[in-house]
Write an enzyme that holds these catalytic residues in place. Structure first.
Site, PDB file in Angstrom:
ATOM      1  N   LYS A  31       0.832  -1.202   0.000  1.00 20.93           N
ATOM      2  CA  LYS A  31       0.000   0.000   0.000  1.00 20.93           C
ATOM      3  C   LYS A  31       0.871   1.260   0.000  1.00 20.93           C
ATOM      4  CE  LYS A  31      -3.805  -0.196   2.320  1.00 20.93           C
ATOM      5  NZ  LYS A  31      -4.702  -0.332   3.459  1.00 20.93           N
ATOM      6  N   SER A  68      11.522 -43.390 -14.282  1.00 24.28           N
ATOM      7  CA  SER A  68      10.438 -42.489 -13.880  1.00 24.28           C
ATOM      8  C   SER A  68      10.493 -42.369 -12.367  1.00 24.28           C
ATOM      9  CB  SER A  68       9.091 -43.059 -14.332  1.00 24.28           C
ATOM     10  OG  SER A  68       8.067 -42.205 -13.894  1.00 24.28           O
ATOM     11  N   CYS A 100       6.478 -39.285 -11.912  1.00 24.89           N
ATOM     12  CA  CYS A 100       5.064 -39.669 -11.943  1.00 24.89           C
ATOM     13  C   CYS A 100       4.429 -39.671 -10.557  1.00 24.89           C
ATOM     14  CB  CYS A 100       4.889 -41.014 -12.628  1.00 24.89           C
ATOM     15  SG  CYS A 100       5.697 -42.365 -11.763  1.00 24.89           S
ATOM     16  N   MET A 106      -5.569  -7.059   8.821  1.00 27.95           N
ATOM     17  CA  MET A 106      -4.981  -6.235   9.875  1.00 27.95           C
ATOM     18  C   MET A 106      -5.831  -4.987  10.085  1.00 27.95           C
ATOM     19  SD  MET A 106      -1.000  -6.821   9.233  1.00 27.95           S
ATOM     20  CE  MET A 106      -1.118  -6.366   7.545  1.00 27.95           C
ATOM     21  N   ARG A 147      -3.881  -1.279  -6.228  1.00 27.61           N
ATOM     22  CA  ARG A 147      -3.049  -2.492  -6.142  1.00 27.61           C
ATOM     23  C   ARG A 147      -3.475  -3.421  -7.260  1.00 27.61           C
ATOM     24  NH1 ARG A 147      -5.924  -4.530  -0.545  1.00 27.61           N
ATOM     25  NH2 ARG A 147      -8.002  -4.553  -1.398  1.00 27.61           N
ATOM     26  N   HIS A 151     -16.058  -8.580   1.951  1.00 24.93           N
ATOM     27  CA  HIS A 151     -15.051  -9.521   2.443  1.00 24.93           C
ATOM     28  C   HIS A 151     -15.274 -10.926   1.886  1.00 24.93           C
ATOM     29  CE1 HIS A 151     -13.565 -12.427   5.439  1.00 24.93           C
ATOM     30  NE2 HIS A 151     -12.492 -11.683   5.341  1.00 24.93           N
ATOM     31  N   GLY A 210      -8.236  -7.040   4.753  1.00 24.85           N
ATOM     32  CA  GLY A 210      -9.059  -7.148   5.955  1.00 24.85           C
ATOM     33  C   GLY A 210      -8.410  -7.871   7.118  1.00 24.85           C
TER      34      GLY A 210
HETATM   35  C1  PEP Z   1       5.229 -43.199  -6.534  1.00 26.17           C
HETATM   36  O1  PEP Z   1       5.596 -43.926  -5.625  1.00 26.17           O
HETATM   37  O2  PEP Z   1       5.576 -42.014  -6.631  1.00 26.17           O
HETATM   38  C2  PEP Z   1       4.292 -43.695  -7.545  1.00 26.17           C
HETATM   39  C3  PEP Z   1       3.944 -42.941  -8.556  1.00 26.17           C
HETATM   40  O3  PEP Z   1       3.761 -44.917  -7.339  1.00 26.17           O
HETATM   41  P1  PEP Z   1       2.553 -45.215  -6.347  1.00 26.17           P
HETATM   42  O4  PEP Z   1       1.991 -43.929  -5.902  1.00 26.17           O
HETATM   43  O5  PEP Z   1       1.579 -46.021  -7.131  1.00 26.17           O
HETATM   44  O6  PEP Z   1       3.231 -45.994  -5.284  1.00 26.17           O
END
Ligand code: PEP
Ligand code: MG
Length: 888
Positions: A22, A768, A836, A103, A336, A452, A101
């Site tokens: 501000k 992976s 993954c 503070m 802002r 709010h 809101g």
């Molecule tokens: C992991 O362990 O990150 C994974 C992708 O396998 P899962 O979650 O199926 O164990």
């Protein structure tokens, strides 16, 4: 000498850390010549010095503040406390990041028994002067002296009733004087002292209170939710007052330069005539839309629209502006960057590129990937014939169904029990924040689009309807009525925050689609990003969804999920309970065509993009009945039906369940350990994949299976399992006469795998990173238990910065990922790498994956758009930076 206090003309927009958002903006607006009431800012460093000196304002800060006050008095030609020509100021907090809101604020500071007389004379408006004084007593007492507003409200109500008035405008100057006497005695009763009359004492008490409010409960909760560091502190802005309540030629309001709900390029806001400061934001009176200002005050409107345009051009961002009109003269109190919904963020970013205000890269950085969740949620089916209960203001888009609750604590309690609730209140205050967090949506009967409730709900991406006046809420009876209809506590309603409509009961919802602007922004993201985005999907429908959302492949197909189907579970149980190889093979032969069908569907959906299929992973006991329940059943049968075949079957089942029982299944017989002991299971899966590949190859379709072996800890495990897959491949190619390409790789999800990635890479075409298990095994936290037991406390007490199962722990787990990539590529420079675990859909983890040189991230289908954007942002952010470890 340390400088703690800055006059507005001494600062600028870049000094946010020092002056707070501000303060920096007020300085910047002063610098570019906008009509800002003059003032000064006490820096965030002064706040930290205040805490360092045991919550005392250091002498140097006090001296500098007094010096700045003199400069302000000179400039305004008025003095604080002067009976003839008093200066009045506002005292407001202002931290580096906006915390709306959270503070405290004090307005009209400088009023006392003498200055009020001066004000009455000067303005020739005693009614206004006494009303301002009583407002000041009320606000100061609440914020600084910690006396609940309720006592003042109640007293005022009594006076009004006694006089037979229904609203405040009926009160005369004399009436307000009477109220002031009453207010002062409330103060005396609660503090055992007179209301402070010395304006300088008032000023420093207020500064203290603003510093203290940095650590009030709601500010602490807000900081935790928004990951704002505690050490930043708040600045205090002291600014000469302008009055929006000086009659019908005065007013106050807030406006956004574009619609914060939809992003449409129109001025959007509201104002109240003859009102002051916080009245609009507090949501106590329902304000007028800004467009009507054009008729009421055409010149002011014209000047205001020009100022808005100028501010937007200057900041190259949509602005949220507070203004006051004092006797026909416009003042800008604050600007802002405006908070906005995801839908608005996208539209504004895309349109600002078209308008030449920003470039595409800036546009990509403007949208927070986390916000996109809002757009990927379900909404009410268009085909549904709506029967409306009531309609309010569409304050934050999205639809939600839930049980009605009327209290934030109750919302929190039921929400934590997993119930879906909608918080219904006349209006919300910052103290309700915990209840808002736990609710699906918010519904208020009062307040406007900038109240709010509306601001907070939009920030959190929750549906919200405000100002629904037909709703008569009875907090005591825990119900609301609309005409004849009564809706009681915990009855279910559905609200549509995009239209403001409220309906009874649960209503059919449909899946979201991506708007044209969203598609365009994602197309820009795809042009920029240098890291792939895949999806985790286990069936053809999810794969199709992932493909539609722009996934470049499947990064993880968890084949055990394919077995969870009700029809398949008995066959899987047969496989597990088999006493010998022949029995197991019988079950596997039944499962094979089912798996093959699923794989064909997934390959088809992905149209030639790579599909990573992981062979069976989970602990086998997950497919069997619960041991305790089984024991109860067996015991009952032993008493009631001894010698029955049912008892024999159940006893056999119990025996097997006991055999498979493990103390720690997550570290037990799962992953490739299963394939090592029962190779026929993995063999069946490999065959199902290859038959599916052969079939699609026969149809002329391209398939790219990547077969993944889970939970490898030693290269020999992978070596053996890889051979098994390759052998199956040779057999199926011979049997079908079809050729197909495939690769074999592994998950890196055990620390030993990362530590020996150079050896493992000899046998792998790809890695992976399974960061779910890698987090579990690196921290030694059970992923099934930690979040429900101690992890929350760890995060609250800042032992850990985040939940490591949601946000990748870059210092620890991340180091193993980096090591895995480096060692693996040392052996095999062409090694493909991805992630993954859940982290593949989290923005800071995606940034890490990009910096670490992974080829792709993989996340759930609904997170794919988010990941595409986060991947582009990572690429743009680290462009030309050397730390990026890129693959050859
Ligand atoms: C992991 O362990 O990150 C994974 C992708 O396998 P899962 O979650 O199926 O164990
Ligand atoms: Mg795993």
């Amino acid at each position: 000498m340390e400088k703690y206090v800055y006059l507005f003309h001494e600062g600028n927009g870049d000094k946010k850390e020092l002056l707070g958002g501000k303060g920096a903006n007020l300085a910047e607006m002063t610098r570019i010549g906008l009509p800002v009431p003059y003032g000064f800012t006490i820096s965030t460093q002064a706040c930290n010095a205040y805490y360092d000196s045991g919550k005392k304002i250091p002498a140097l800060v006090e001296a500098q503040a007094l010096e700045a006050l003199s400069r302000l008095e000179e400039k305004m030609g008025k003095r604080l406390g002067d009976a003839q020509n008093p200066l009045l100021v506002s005292v407001r907090s202002g931290s580096v990041f906006s915390m709306p809101g959270m503070m405290d604020t004090v307005l009209n500071l400088g009023m006392n028994d003498e200055t009020v007389v001066g004000m009455a004379k000067l303005t020739n408006n005693p009614r206004f002067a006494y009303d301002s004084y009583r407002r000041f007593i009320q606000m100061f007492s609440n914020v600084v002296l910690d006396i609940d507003t309720y006592y003042f409200e109640q007293f005022l109500e009594e006076v009004r009733e006694h006089k037979g008035y229904s609203s405040d405008p009926e009160m005369s100057a004399e009436d307000w004087q009477e109220v002031i006497v009453g207010y002062k005695s409330i103060v005396k009763k609660h503090t055992r002292k007179e209301f402070p009359q010395d304006p300088k004492e008032q000023l420093f008490l207020a500064i203290n209170a603003v510093f203290d409010s940095w650590n009030n409960q709601r500010a602490i909760v807000y900081r935790r939710l928004n990951k704002i560091p505690d050490h930043l502190g708040t600045a205090v802005n002291i600014q000469s007052m302008v009055f929006g309540n000086m009659g019908n030629d005065s007013g106050t309001g807030v406006a956004f330069t574009r619609n914060p709900s939809t992003g449409e390029h129109v001025l959007y806001g509201e104002y109240l005539i003859n009102a002051q400061g916080e009245d609009v934001v507090a949501g106590i009176r329902t304000p007028q839309p800004i467009a009507t200002l054009k008729d009421e005050m055409p010149e002011v409107y014209q000047q205001f629209t020009e100022t808005c345009k100028r501010l937007e051009q200057h900041y190259q961002e949509m602005q949220d502006i507070e203004f006051t009109v004092e006797r026909g003269k416009l003042f800008i109190l604050q600007t802002r960057n405006g908070k906005r919904t995801a839908q608005a963020a996208i539209r504004i970013a895309v349109e600002m590129v078209a308008e030449g205000i920003i470039d595409k890269k800036t546009a990509l950085l403007r949208v927070d990937p986390d916000q996109l969740n809002q757009l990927l949620h379900r909404r009410i089916d268009d085909k549904y014939q709506r029967t409306l209960l009531a309609k309010g203001l569409p304050a934050s888009p999205g639809a939600a169904t839930g049980q009605v609750v009327f209290d934030a604590d109750e919302a929190e309690q039921l929400g934590n029990e997993g119930k879906k609730v909608i918080l219904v209140r006349p209006e919300t205050t910052p103290d309700d924040i915990h209840g808002i967090v736990a609710s699906q949506a918010i519904l208020t009967s009062r307040g406007g689009m900038t109240s709010h409730a509306a601001v907070v709900a939009r920030g959190m991406g929750k549906a919200c309807i405000c100002g629904c006046e037909p709703l008569k809420i009875d907090l005591k009876a825990k119900q609301f009525t609309v005409g004849e209809t009564v809706v009681k506590y915990r009855e279910t309603i559905t609200i549509d925050g995009s239209t403001g409509e409220i309906m009874l009961g649960e209503i059919p919802m449909i899946d979201p689609e991506l708007s044209d602007e969203f598609q365009l922004l994602l197309a820009w993201a795809d042009q920029e990003r240098k890291i792939g985005v895949r999806a985790n999907a286990d069936n053809p429908e999810d794969a199709q969804k992932a493909f539609d959302f722009g996934a470049g492949g499947i990064g993880l197909c968890r084949t055990e999920h394919m077995f969870m189907d009700l029809k398949r579970i008995p066959i899987v149980q047969k496989m597990i309970l088999a006493e010998n190889y022949a029995e197991r093979m019988e079950a596997l032969d039944e499962l094979l065509p089912m798996q093959q069908g699923d794989f064909e569907g997934i390959f088809e959906a992905m149209q030639g993009h790579p599909v990573t299929i992981r062979l069976l992973d989970p602990p086998l006991h997950e497919f069997l009945p619960d041991k305790e329940e089984l024991l109860v059943e067996v015991t009952k049968l032993q008493i009631l039906n001894p010698g029955s075949t049912e008892l024999k079957e159940k006893e056999l089942l119990l025996k097997k369940v006991r055999q498979l029982d493990e103390f720690n299944p997550m570290l037990g017989h799962r992953g490739c350990r299963l394939g090592m002991i029962f190779p026929e299971i993995y063999d069946m899966q490999a065959k199902a994949i290859f038959y599916a590949a052969a079939k699609l190859a026969d149809k002329g379709m391209e398939v790219k299976p990547e077969i993944m072996i889970p939970l490898v800890g030693h290269v020999n495990e992978l070596k053996e399992m890889r051979q098994l897959v390759v052998d199956a491949g040779v057999r199926i190619q011979e049997e079908t006469g079809k050729q197909f390409d495939y690769t074999v790789g592994t998950m890196i999800e055990i620390p030993r795998a990362a530590l020996t990635a150079d050896q493992i890479a000899e046998e792998a075409d790809f890695f992976s990173f399974g960061t779910n298990d890698l987090t579990q095994t690196t921290f030694g936290y059970s992923r099934d238990d930690a979040e429900g037991k101690f992890l929350q406390a760890y995060i609250e007490h800042k032992v850990l910065p985040d939940n490591p199962f949601a946000v990748l722990d870059q210092d620890g787990v991340g180091k193993l990922v980096e090591m895995g990539v480096k060692l693996g590529r040392g052996t095999k420079p062409t090694l493909k790498t991805g992630i993954c675990g859940e982290h593949g859909g989290e923005k800071s983890s995606i940034d890490f994956c990009y910096r670490t040189g992974l080829d792709y991230v993989s996340c759930s289908p609904y997170r794919v758009p988010l990941a595409r954007l986060a991947a582009a942002q990572a690429t743009i952010r680290h462009e030309n930076k050397e730390e990026v470890y890129t693959t050859a």
